[in-house]
Design an enzyme around this catalytic site. Structure first.
Site, mmCIF file in Angstrom:
data_model
loop_
_atom_site.group_PDB
_atom_site.id
_atom_site.type_symbol
_atom_site.label_atom_id
_atom_site.label_comp_id
_atom_site.label_asym_id
_atom_site.label_seq_id
_atom_site.Cartn_x
_atom_site.Cartn_y
_atom_site.Cartn_z
ATOM 1 N N SER A 591 0.846 -1.195 0.000
ATOM 2 C CA SER A 591 0.000 0.000 0.000
ATOM 3 C C SER A 591 0.881 1.244 0.000
ATOM 4 O O SER A 591 1.668 1.431 -0.917
ATOM 5 C CB SER A 591 -0.966 -0.031 1.189
ATOM 6 N N ASP A 666 -9.133 -4.401 -6.346
ATOM 7 C CA ASP A 666 -8.761 -3.502 -5.253
ATOM 8 C C ASP A 666 -9.614 -2.242 -5.345
ATOM 9 O O ASP A 666 -9.400 -1.393 -6.209
ATOM 10 C CB ASP A 666 -7.266 -3.163 -5.354
ATOM 11 N N HIS A 698 -7.631 -5.116 -1.691
ATOM 12 C CA HIS A 698 -6.377 -4.509 -1.238
ATOM 13 C C HIS A 698 -5.575 -5.435 -0.325
ATOM 14 O O HIS A 698 -4.350 -5.338 -0.248
ATOM 15 C CB HIS A 698 -6.691 -3.198 -0.510
#
Length: 721
Positions: A591, A666, A698
């Site tokens: 991320s 995602d 995600h």
């Protein structure tokens, strides 16, 4: 000498875990005491227990930790209904005589879900469905337990439990257009606001937010698995683009009418928090401007919609809601809140007019969170980093700022769950050497019982060769600021040898990866890599949390600049150590960490040989409005801040080995980020590896994805680092 020989032999007898043991069998996972739902007398709590394909809600004695009865079971519910019903979740009414049963639970986004709800009357031993038709979300008892409010198909409803008649509060809700009582995607993700309604204490009114997202642009994801992939389309405001217009209203059950709360002339604003007064006649709410550098706490008349200003806070950078949203109103209208206005997050007391009466905590350290406010005894329980920036300790202090006492007695990180009557609390504590320890305490801090000590988990960790984690500090790129860090060395570490280094980074605003906690399953993976001859290093760069506002806010309008400079500088400091192979330093992250690892490999091409980026942001123009604009302003006002440190604009600098990983479904950091970076790398004629996980979000999990991912990353590191 014999003792030394014995310890060496013991170390050599330990085995390295396999990746299957870590990610498939999960042998390093510990236990906790989950699902604590305190009952009203504070002597008991309830928990959901699953056994042999059935579920039951059991009543637990807080003193003994043993069950003392079953409150409701799926077997009883199935018998009453004449059809099978499983319990996925439950909620008690205030008198604990009625239970909302949640079944057929279905996740939507990170914090939202929908289910079929049933109302179980414990005294009458009856169960009825809450509503007909589509599944419902956020079903909530009124304070008097006579009604339930819920969201269905983007509208807000209330059901009277006396006759089960349903009343529509709104009727014009529509997916991807107008939402009532539920947050839009970006509110849910960035303000943690999925349920967007709140009952008044007198059960006569409901305050709710509505989101007109008709002008918000859509994002579409293909969902694979059928002959023609399905397209999932939802509203997602990217940085600088149109947001939902938000409205705050109060519905009055007596006249079945809503009063819209006035919000001023500005339309492009946020209302992320709502607080009712004790008498139900007024409510307070947080108002923020689009740039999030101006926050107001307003008080509104629930019947006229008119508001007045209680306080405001402004900043040259941003006012962080996470540091300003813990507000506790007292009976006389005064209130307690947290703020980092002094430079560090602290606790303040204000009168009912919004005038500051006193700063209750003070110092060059941060209050992490308020655990609870005991209004009867005028005490505040809180966690803070007063002793260490890498561990939360537990304290109590009076409303008058006196009588501060540290209640926690052990080293390491703490979290706390207080009973409703403030007689007992459950403490969750661990440190680098001691696994999670869950204990029951009285309000004075005395330990009454150990509920879980995870000695079996510790024995498992001790059984395997997992290296040693050591805390340390390194200098930031300014050469002066100390950064928290840790290093994991192989158990047979030899300072005369040279080792490759893998750095793990997250580095996002306010985050902390370097904490005095017991190792997780990811740390077991790091131990596995250490056993393969790697040093593992993690550095919390400037911009992360625990060290005050200035340390965190330095990255404002330059997201990625100071963070990447600090990681690159830290790598160069490591390269100077005699036991580090300066030609074999790598970095990985997920991320924001994937954004950082990508950027560091490109900007730090003279120090980093290899990088792995999982689900990275690659261009800040692709990410959502609330998060990105908080730290970057808008791309219209700060174009260089968006472009100067986005990896897509640094592909020409790539020299090392690069693995790019992303999930195609995602909804948070869109697959678009990976695709656009890949296109830029191809245009620059840069070789790299990439892997995409179909239909994974995600977190990239489910159906063996976690095990597959970490195996692939391990193989890549063994080959390329």
């Amino acid at each position: 000498m014999l003792l030394c020989m014995g310890s060496v032999a013991f170390a050599q007898s330990k085995k390295s875990p396999t990746l299957d043991q870590i990610f498939k069998e999960g042998i390093f996972r510990g236990h906790s005491v989950y699902g604590i739902n305190w009952m009203k007398d504070g002597q008991y709590y309830s928990k959901l227990v699953r056994e042999m394909g059935a579920e039951k809600v059991v009543k637990m004695d807080i003193q003994t930790g043993q069950p003392v009865g079953t409150l409701v079971s799926s077997k009883v519910l199935t018998d009453l209904l004449g059809k099978e019903l499983h319990i996925d979740g439950y909620h008690f009414s205030a008198d604990e005589q009625k239970v909302l049963i949640e079944t057929e639970h279905e996740a939507i986004y990170r914090r939202s879900s929908k289910s079929h709800y049933f109302v179980y009357d414990r005294q009458a031993n009856t169960v009825v469905p809450l509503a007909k038709g589509e599944k419902q979300s956020f079903a909530t008892f009124s304070p008097d337990g006579k009604m339930v409010a819920f969201v269905r198909s983007n509208n807000l409803y209330v059901t009277n439990l006396s006759d089960m008649k349903e009343q529509a509060i709104t009727t014009d809700g529509q997916f991807n257009s107008l939402l009532h009582g539920m947050g839009d995607w970006v509110y849910e993700e960035e303000f943690s606001l999925a349920k967007a309604f709140k009952w008044a204490p007198d059960s006569k009114s409901i305050a709710y937010l509505s989101f007109d997202e008709s002008e918000v642009k859509q994002y579409t994801m293909p969902i694979y698995g059928t002959l023609y992939p399905q397209q999932y389309t939802f509203k997602y405001p990217k940085a600088g683009e149109r947001n939902s217009e938000v409205f705050l209203s109060v519905y009055h059950l007596d006249n079945q009418k809503s009063t819209e709360i006035q919000k001023g002339k500005e339309k492009d604003i946020y209302i992320p928090r709502i607080y009712w007064s004790a008498d139900g006649k007024s409510l307070s709410y947080i108002w923020m401007n689009r740039l999030q550098n101006h926050l107001e706490l307003r008080k509104a008349n629930a019947f006229t919609g008119e508001y007045s200003l209680l306080l405001k806070e402004t900043s040259k950078t941003y006012v962080d809601l996470d540091f300003n949203d813990q507000i506790y109103f007292l009976k006389d209208g005064s209130f307690i809140r947290t703020s980092e206005e002094s430079g560090f997050k602290h606790i303040y007391l204000f009168n009912k007019e919004g005038q500051q009466l006193r700063q209750i905590t003070n110092g060059q350290w941060e209050v992490s969170s308020i655990v609870g406010v005991d209004k009867t005894h005028k005490k505040i329980y809180y966690l803070s980093k007063e002793e260490s920036t890498i561990a939360d300790q537990f304290y109590v202090i009076g409303f008058n700022g006196k009588g501060k006492k540290k209640l926690s007695t052990r080293e390491g990180n703490h979290s706390v769950n207080f009973s409703n009557d403030f007689k007992y609390y459950i403490q969750y504590q661990s440190n680098i050497h001691q696994p999670l320890r869950v204990t029951l305490h009285n309000a004075k801090g005395k330990e009454l019982k150990v509920l879980e000590d995870n000695q079996a988990q510790k024995a498992t960790f001790d059984k395997f060769d997992l290296g040693h984690k050591e805390f340390m500090t390194v200098k930031a790129a300014d050469g002066q600021t100390d950064l928290n860090a840790y290093m994991i060395k192989p158990s047979n570490f030899d300072a005369s040898k040279k080792y490759p280094v893998l750095m793990f980074v997250y580095g996002g605003p306010g985050s902390q990866m370097v904490q005095n906690k017991f190792p997780s399953y990811r740390d077991a993976w790091y131990g596995y890599l250490a056993n393969q001859g790697y040093l593992i290093v993690c550095v919390d760069n400037r911009g992360t949390g625990g060290k005050g506002r200035d340390f965190k806010h330095i990255t404002y309008k330059d997201l990625g600049k100071y963070e990447s400079e600090d990681q690159i500088y830290a790598a160069k400091q490591l390269a100077k150590k005699s036991f580090v192979d300066a030609e074999r330093i790598g970095i990985w992250g997920w991320s924001f960490g994937g954004y950082m690892s990508s950027l560091c490999l490109m900007k730090g091409n003279d120090i980093f040989k290899t990088a792995i980026a999982v689900a990275p942001v690659t261009n800040w123009r692709y990410y959502d409005s609330i998060y990105t604009e908080r730290y970057q302003s808008t791309p219209q006002l700060n174009p260089h801040g968006y472009d100067d440190n986005s990896p897509v604009f640094h592909v020409d600098q790539l020299k090392g080995n690069f693995l790019l990983v992303h999930g195609t479904a995602d909804d948070n950091v869109h697959f678009q980020n990976a695709v656009e970076l890949e296109n830029a790398l191809i245009s620059a004629n840069k070789q790299f590896r990439t892997f995409y996980y179909p239909n994974r979000n995600h977190g990239i999990y489910g159906d063996n994805a976690t095990r597959h991912l970490y195996t692939m990353m391990t193989n890549f590191l063994l080959e390329k680092l």
